[in-house]
Every structure is written in structure tokens, then in C-alpha cells.
Design an enzyme around this catalytic site. Structure first.
Site, PDB file in Angstrom:
ATOM      1  N   CYS A 164     -97.772  62.335   8.697  1.00  0.00           N
ATOM      2  CA  CYS A 164     -98.938  63.218   8.843  1.00  0.00           C
ATOM      3  C   CYS A 164     -99.899  62.800   9.951  1.00  0.00           C
ATOM      4  O   CYS A 164    -100.858  63.521  10.238  1.00  0.00           O
ATOM      5  CB  CYS A 164     -99.652  63.331   7.509  1.00  0.00           C
ATOM      6  SG  CYS A 164     -98.498  63.857   6.223  1.00  0.00           S
ATOM      7  N   HIS A 294    -109.187  64.288   7.044  1.00  0.00           N
ATOM      8  CA  HIS A 294    -107.779  64.491   6.709  1.00  0.00           C
ATOM      9  C   HIS A 294    -107.761  65.333   5.424  1.00  0.00           C
ATOM     10  O   HIS A 294    -107.011  66.285   5.338  1.00  0.00           O
ATOM     11  CB  HIS A 294    -107.062  63.161   6.546  1.00  0.00           C
ATOM     12  CG  HIS A 294    -105.573  63.305   6.474  1.00  0.00           C
ATOM     13  ND1 HIS A 294    -104.857  63.985   7.421  1.00  0.00           N
ATOM     14  CD2 HIS A 294    -104.671  62.880   5.561  1.00  0.00           C
ATOM     15  CE1 HIS A 294    -103.577  63.972   7.090  1.00  0.00           C
ATOM     16  NE2 HIS A 294    -103.433  63.313   5.964  1.00  0.00           N
ATOM     17  N   HIS A 328    -101.715  71.785   4.386  1.00  0.00           N
ATOM     18  CA  HIS A 328    -101.505  70.521   5.105  1.00  0.00           C
ATOM     19  C   HIS A 328    -100.305  70.736   6.019  1.00  0.00           C
ATOM     20  O   HIS A 328     -99.179  70.894   5.550  1.00  0.00           O
ATOM     21  CB  HIS A 328    -101.245  69.408   4.092  1.00  0.00           C
ATOM     22  CG  HIS A 328    -101.142  68.048   4.711  1.00  0.00           C
ATOM     23  ND1 HIS A 328    -101.208  67.826   6.067  1.00  0.00           N
ATOM     24  CD2 HIS A 328    -101.001  66.824   4.130  1.00  0.00           C
ATOM     25  CE1 HIS A 328    -101.087  66.528   6.304  1.00  0.00           C
ATOM     26  NE2 HIS A 328    -100.963  65.900   5.148  1.00  0.00           N
TER      27      HIS A 328
END
Lengths: 399, 276
Positions: A164, A294, A328
Site C-alpha cells: 500500500c 492513510h 483503499h
């Protein structure tokens, strides 16, 4: 990092908000979630952030072997906001061999192999056919190779794949190529598309939200997976001839050295990445106007990020997560962070945290629940990934 | 900026470590792929983590440790660049099989091990180092791309460890990806001149027409060089082993390439810290 930062002269993003920057800006301002319901094979309900229209995207004939959802998404984004044309102009003025490509992705085009394994031919043969385009689809370098060929640039090309944090680390690697003199401009970006490996993988880890993710909420219960592709054309301020607009002023990365999936409970790694970024940018914590979190919406990730902000003196800085709106996007998350923050900078507002109802009472961060007007000059973009891979970017907007 | 190779490590069939490889690559011993086949170690991991650690990451950990030991470095503070053309295809195969077979259920461990930076994650866990780490691929040009990334990461006070590795695919992926044998290599790179003989790299990236690869005389080693992207490092390892100055070029498919010149500095010959 070059003193004064690197100019980002053009950028684009396609996500569940839609195609291009106008859709991103309108989506961010609307405060709406673009996530849609999805059922896994075991009837588990989750949400996904899908980009519409990928089924109709066709790759150029010369690049037909690169055809897969991930590269279609890349092409759609490259053809938006005049991005490919801007790269073409840079190639003409700087030379194709001085323009590099660094793309972040986590799963590249593995969906092509997933589909091939389901085909009856695979079950009969027990192996893929020799003409299956592994290199051009599944392989992690596929999207970097596709972007390089599509844009006809001839500088170094590589794909950063650190889960990520991939998209954010692509900016860091691109900045190094410019600082070292190898490149005069770099196309950086993040491309990640929906595939079963990630949907069922996060399901196996019990990290998929059963409803709309609520980052930093006391009731948060996990993530929704989204897809996105975005690109930025980055060069020295001198080469850009531009004194205004978006600058990448620092990058900082670190490893947690703790666990493959869980963040360090005291956020040591996240703090190290943020600290290096603040130091590199010369930002005092109180000078930061906004943090693109995030903010995945999992119990532990959000707690660790909140702790990192408090420990770095950033608890009072307005912050929000966009993952409740578009999901995400994994390896594209850093690119989404840059493009969405830049749109907020350009339009003079601070984005809110879609679907979150109230900040977890144990948290200390200054979470924005809804968008509010206000200027952003200096911002941070946080990304934290599996393998304990952390990367923070510092952006500056010069009006 | 001068960059020095302070140590290196290797693990492949017939090349069980840097010491054995040095003798073979310097021409003192014959290369036999069946000699010295060694299972990579997962040094520094707890029993639990070692059980979960995939073979690809073990190769990375093994050669990385070798290079740090040769350099005499503590892993803390050493940035890492991990380069792998194809990552762990065994894991991709297992996951794709699980996804093709109802009822669909992925193993949580296989999922988190499937990320391209799994080896980088295990490196951090095994060494405790929080230094920056990145993981990348450039398909068959991955060794040179990793070396380029490592060369641009090295700074005064910022040493960098490059680890490149690739393993053969399982049978189901063998028709679409040819990697003939496992190969892992690590280079400990620093801007500080090491004591003793300094193996110095000077480099640039630029056009290269036509591309001519450095070949290895020994045919089995040459097969290995072309048969595994990480083994594109072998000509450099040979020159390091023989202490032979040499110019290298790793060209990519598009006519660009990484040019590296290796030279050796004897102790006291050029010391940048005492230059007038």
C-alpha cells in the site's frame, strides 16, 4: 531531494469518483461515498470502489498483449487531463531518454492469471498455455512497461511494489532519478485494479468492512478495496519554468521491522517516515496545513496512525481520509493522496472523511468529518503498507 | 560521488556462498551446479516467523546477511533495495489455484506473503532495521534497475544493500516464465571508502547502441546468467572475484542502459578524505 522541491507540472487521477481531476474535485466536495455493494462467493457482503467503463477500453493494437484490467485503467488515466500530451511535450523538449517512468502497483495484472486458472483449458492441461501474456499482464513490471511504451519515453523504467505504500514510494524513487541527474523528468504514478487476490486476501485477514468503511471512527470495522490510476509529471523547478503550482518537497520512508501485516503498536516506523519527511521539507509540525491520512478504517492501522501524528506534534493539524469515499486503492493510494490533496489545494478547501460519524474518543487527531473552506499551502500524504513499509510525502502549493 | 562495494553475497546451485563463488568465478575452481547446493537460512527470524517465511524471502535474507557480514556492517541504518523480476511465483500459483476452486478461501499467510515486498518485510523483522527499504521489478532488467535504485539511494552516511533474487516458477507457470534455477545476490554499497582494496563503481545511465552483454566463458555459468534475471550480476561478481577492472553495460529493451565501471583502489592510493 533537490532544494526547493520538484515541480509537478501535470497530474491526473481516475478513481471511483470518476475519470479525471474535475470528477475528483466534485466528488471530494460532495462528501458522498462512491462505494458500491459487492458479494464474495461465500455470500460475504462488502463494498468496493469500482471505476466505471473499463470494459470498453481498448489498448492500441501494438500493445494488444498488455490487455488486462490494470493496463486498461492505466490507459484511461493517461488519456485524461491532457496527461499524455504533457509528457509528449516534455519528451520533445528534454529528450525521450531523459524521461523516466516509476509506477507503483501491488497486484499489477494478476487478475488475468486468476481468470486463466479458472478456464477449462487450464484444468485440462494443468498449466498455462505458452502464449498466455504473463509478462505483459500478470508480471509486476507490466504496468510500468505499458506506460513507458504507450508514452514512447526511453529513460529508465521500473515498478515499485511495496503493497500500500507503492504509489508514494514511486514519487521517492522518481525524485532520486532526477536528483542523481539520470532523468530530467519522470512520469510517476500508481495503478491498482480490482482483483480476487486482494478481495479474498483481505477477507481472509478479516480486514474487509461489512459496510461503508469509517476511518478513525470508534465503530470502524475494516477497509473497502478500490481501484485507481493516477500519474504525475515531475521535473526540476528550473526545467518546468513554473514558479507556481504543486511541488513535491520531501519524501521519507521507513520499515516497521515488526510484523508482516500489523503496524507497530507504538507506530515507530510511521513516526520515522513522518519525521524524515518533515525534516527533509523543513516543515515545523505547526506549519503543516493538512494531512491526507492513510486512514484505512481498520482498528489497528488507524490507532497506529493517530499515535504517530500525536508523537510527531501533528495532532492539531486538520486531517482526513478519503478511503470512505473511494476505497483503499492499495498500490495507488499514495497517488490518490497526492492528486486529491492537490485538487483541494487548488480549490481552497480541506476534504472531509466520508462515512465517519465521530472521531474515536481515544484518538487525538484533528479529524475533519466534512469538507471546509480553507487554504492548504503545505500538506503531508501518509501511506503505510504490508511488510511494515511506510512512506510519507510533503507537498507544497505555490499560488 | 564514488561508490564502493564493501561486500557481497550470492546463493545459487553450485555457488553456495561468496567465498566458494569467488574461487569459481576467479577461475581457480570448476563450476558444477550440483556441487554446494545449500538451503537458504532465515537467520534472525523467530521460529514462528521462520515457519511462515517463503523460500524467496529466505534467499533474500541469506545473501543480504552474507554481504553485511563481508562488509562488517550492522544492519541498522542500512537502506535496502530488493529487486525481483517475478517475485514469488509459487505463492501466486497457490493463490490463483485457491481462487479457481470453490469454496474460495485464501490462506492469510499466503496472501501477505504474496506481496512483492514480502522479502523486504521479513528483512526488517529479521534484522530489526527500520531503515528505508524498497522493492521493485523491471522484468528481465531487474538487476540493473535495482542497482540503479541502490546507486541513487547511497549518500554520504547512507549505505545501501542491494538484494536481487528470482526463483524458477512452478509447473503451471513454467510455459510462460522461464527461470532455470534460483539465484540471489547482494551488494553492500557505500560512499565511504572501505579500508584495504576498495572496489569502486562509477556509473551513468545512457544510450547504448548496440547492446552487447558481457558473457561468461564457462557455458554452465553463461546459461545461468541468461536463465535468471538476478544472475545478470554474474559478470560483476566475476570481476570482483578476480579483482579485475572492467566496464559493464546492462542494456534494456529500449536502447538505454546502465553503464558501470569497476576499478580497484589500493590502500592509501586515493583517499578522498585527505585529498588536498
Amino acid at each position: 531531494m533537490i532544494k526547493g522541491g520538484l515541480a509537478i507540472t501535470r497530474y491526473t487521477l481516475t478513481s471511483a469518483f470518476g475519470r479525471g481531476l474535475a470528477a475528483q474535485r466534485a466528488g471530494l466536495m460532495s462528501g458522498r461515498s462512491m462505494l458500491t455493494a459487492h458479494n464474495l462467493a461465500d455470500e460475504t457482503a462488502c463494498m468496493i470502489g469500482r471505476v466505471a467503463g473499463l470494459e470498453e477500453v481498448v489498448l492500441p493494437a501494438a500493445l494488444a498483449r498488455y490487455d488486462c484490467r490494470n493496463n486498461r485503467l492505466a490507459r484511461l488515466a493517461l488519456d485524461t487531463d491532457g496527461f499524455a500530451q504533457a509528457v509528449g511535450a516534455a519528451v520533445r523538449s528534454l529528450g525521450a531518454e531523459r524521461v523516466g517512468v516509476v509506477i507503483g502497483t501491488s497486484t499489477s495484472g494478476i487478475a488475468a492469471t486468476e481468470a486463466a486458472y479458472r478456464a477449462p483449458a487450464f484444468k485440462e492441461r494443468g498449466a498455462l498455455a505458452g502464449d498466455f501474456p504473463y509478462r505483459e499482464t500478470h508480471n509486476v513490471f507490466s504496468c510500468g512497461d505499458f506506460v513507458r511504451r504507450y508514452l514512447c519515453v526511453k529513460g529508465p523504467a521500473l515498478v515499485v511494489s511495496t503493497a500500500c505504500s507503492s504509489g508514494a514510494k514511486a514519487f521517492a524513487a522518481g525524485a532520486r532519478l532526477i536528483a542523481s541527474g539520470v532523468c530530467r523528468a519522470v512520469v510517476v504514478g500508481g495503478v491498482d485494479s480490482l482483483c480476487d487476490t486482494t478481495l479474498y486476501g483481505f477477507h481472509a485477514l478479516n480486514l474487509l468492512s461489512r459496510a461503508n468503511p469509517r476511518p478513525f471512527d470508534a465503530d470502524r470495522d475494516g477497509i473497502a478495496i478500490g481501484e485507481a490510476a493516477g500519474f504525475a509529471l515531475m521535473m526540476s523547478a528550473e526545467d518546468s519554468g513554473e514558479s507556481r503550482g504543486l511541488r513535491l518537497v520531501a519524501t521519507g520512508d521507513s520499515a516497521d521491522a515488526y510484523h508482516m501485516t500489523a503496524p507497530h503498536p507504538e507506530a515507530h516506523g510511521a513516526c520515522a517516515a513522518i519525521e524524515a519527511t518533515l525534516k527533509g521539507a523543513g516543515f515545523a509540525p505547526e506549519a503543516v496545513d493538512y494531512i491526507h491520512l492513510h486512514g484505512t478504517g481498520t482498528v489497528h492501522n488507524d490507532a497506529a496512525e493517530d499515535m504517530a501524528l500525536a508523537r510527531m506534534g501533528l495532532a492539531a493539524v486538520p486531517a482526513s481520509s478519503t478511503k470512505g469515499a473511494i476505497g483503499h486503492t492499495l498500490g495507488a493510494a499514495g497517488m490518490c493522496g497526492v492528486a486529491l490533496t492537490a485538487e483541494a489545494m487548488a480549490a481552497g478547501f480541506l476534504p472531509g472523511t466520508v462515512a465517519t460519524r465521530a472521531l474515536d474518543p481515544r484518538f487525538r487527531s484533528h479529524l475533519l468529518l466534512s469538507a471546509e473552506p480553507g487554504p492548504i499551502r503545505r500538506a503531508l500524504v501518509n501511506t503505510f503498507g504490508f511488510g511494515g513499509s511506510n512512506c510519507c510525502l510533503a507537498l507544497e502549493w505555490r499560488p | 560521488m564514488n561508490i564502493y562495494v564493501a561486500g557481497w553475497g550470492v546463493l545459487a546451485p553450485g555457488l553456495p556462498d561468496a567465498a566458494a563463488a569467488r574461487a569459481i568465478l576467479a577461475g581457480e575452481q570448476a563450476y558444477r551446479a550440483t556441487d554446494g547446493v545449500r538451503t537458504p537460512l532465515a537467520e534472525g527470524l523467530s521460529a514462528n516467523e521462520a515457519r511462515r517465511c517463503p523460500l524467496s524471502a529466505r534467499y533474500a535474507l541469506d545473501v543480504g546477511r552474507q554481504a553485511l557480514r563481508a562488509a562488517g556492517w550492522d544492519p541498522a541504518g542500512v537502506a535496502t533495495v530488493l529487486s525481483s523480476a517475478s517475485g514469488d511465483l509459487e505463492i501466486a500459483d497457490k493463490n490463483c489455484r485457491a481462487l479457481a476452486q470453490p469454496p474460495i478461501a485464501l490462506s492469510p499467510i499466503l496472501f501477505h506473503n504474496s506481496v512483492h515486498n514480502a522479502a523486504g518485510g521479513y528483512w526488517g523483522i529479521a534484522t530489526g532495521s527500520r531503515a528505508p527499504t524498497t522493492s521493485l521489478s523491471a522484468y528481465d532488467d531487474s538487476f540493473a534497475a535495482g542497482l540503479l535504485e541502490a546507486l541513487t539511494t547511497v549518500a554520504p552516511d547512507q549505505p545501501c544493500l542491494l538484494i536481487a533474487y528470482d526463483l524458477p516458477p512452478p509447473a503451471a507457470l513454467a510455459p510462460v516464465r522461464k527461470i532455470i534455477a534460483p539465484f540471489a545476490v547482494a551488494l553492500a554499497l557505500t560512499a565511504d571508502r572501505p579500508s584495504g582494496v576498495g572496489a569502486r563503481l562509477s556509473w551513468r545511465w545512457g544510450r547504448c547502441n548496440p547492446v552487447t552483454d558481457a558473457r561468461l566463458g564457462e557455458s554452465a555459468l553463461e546459461e545461468l546468467r541468461v536463465g535468471n534475471p538476478a544472475a545478470r550480476s554474474l559478470p560483476l561478481l566475476r570481476a570482483l572475484s578476480a579483482r579485475q577492472p572492467e566496464a559493464f553495460l546492462w542494456g534494456d529493451a529500449d536502447g538505454g542502459g546502465l553503464h558501470v565501471a569497476l576499478t580497484f583502489e589500493e590502500r592509501g592510493s586515493t583517499d578522498p578524505h585527505h585529498a588536498p
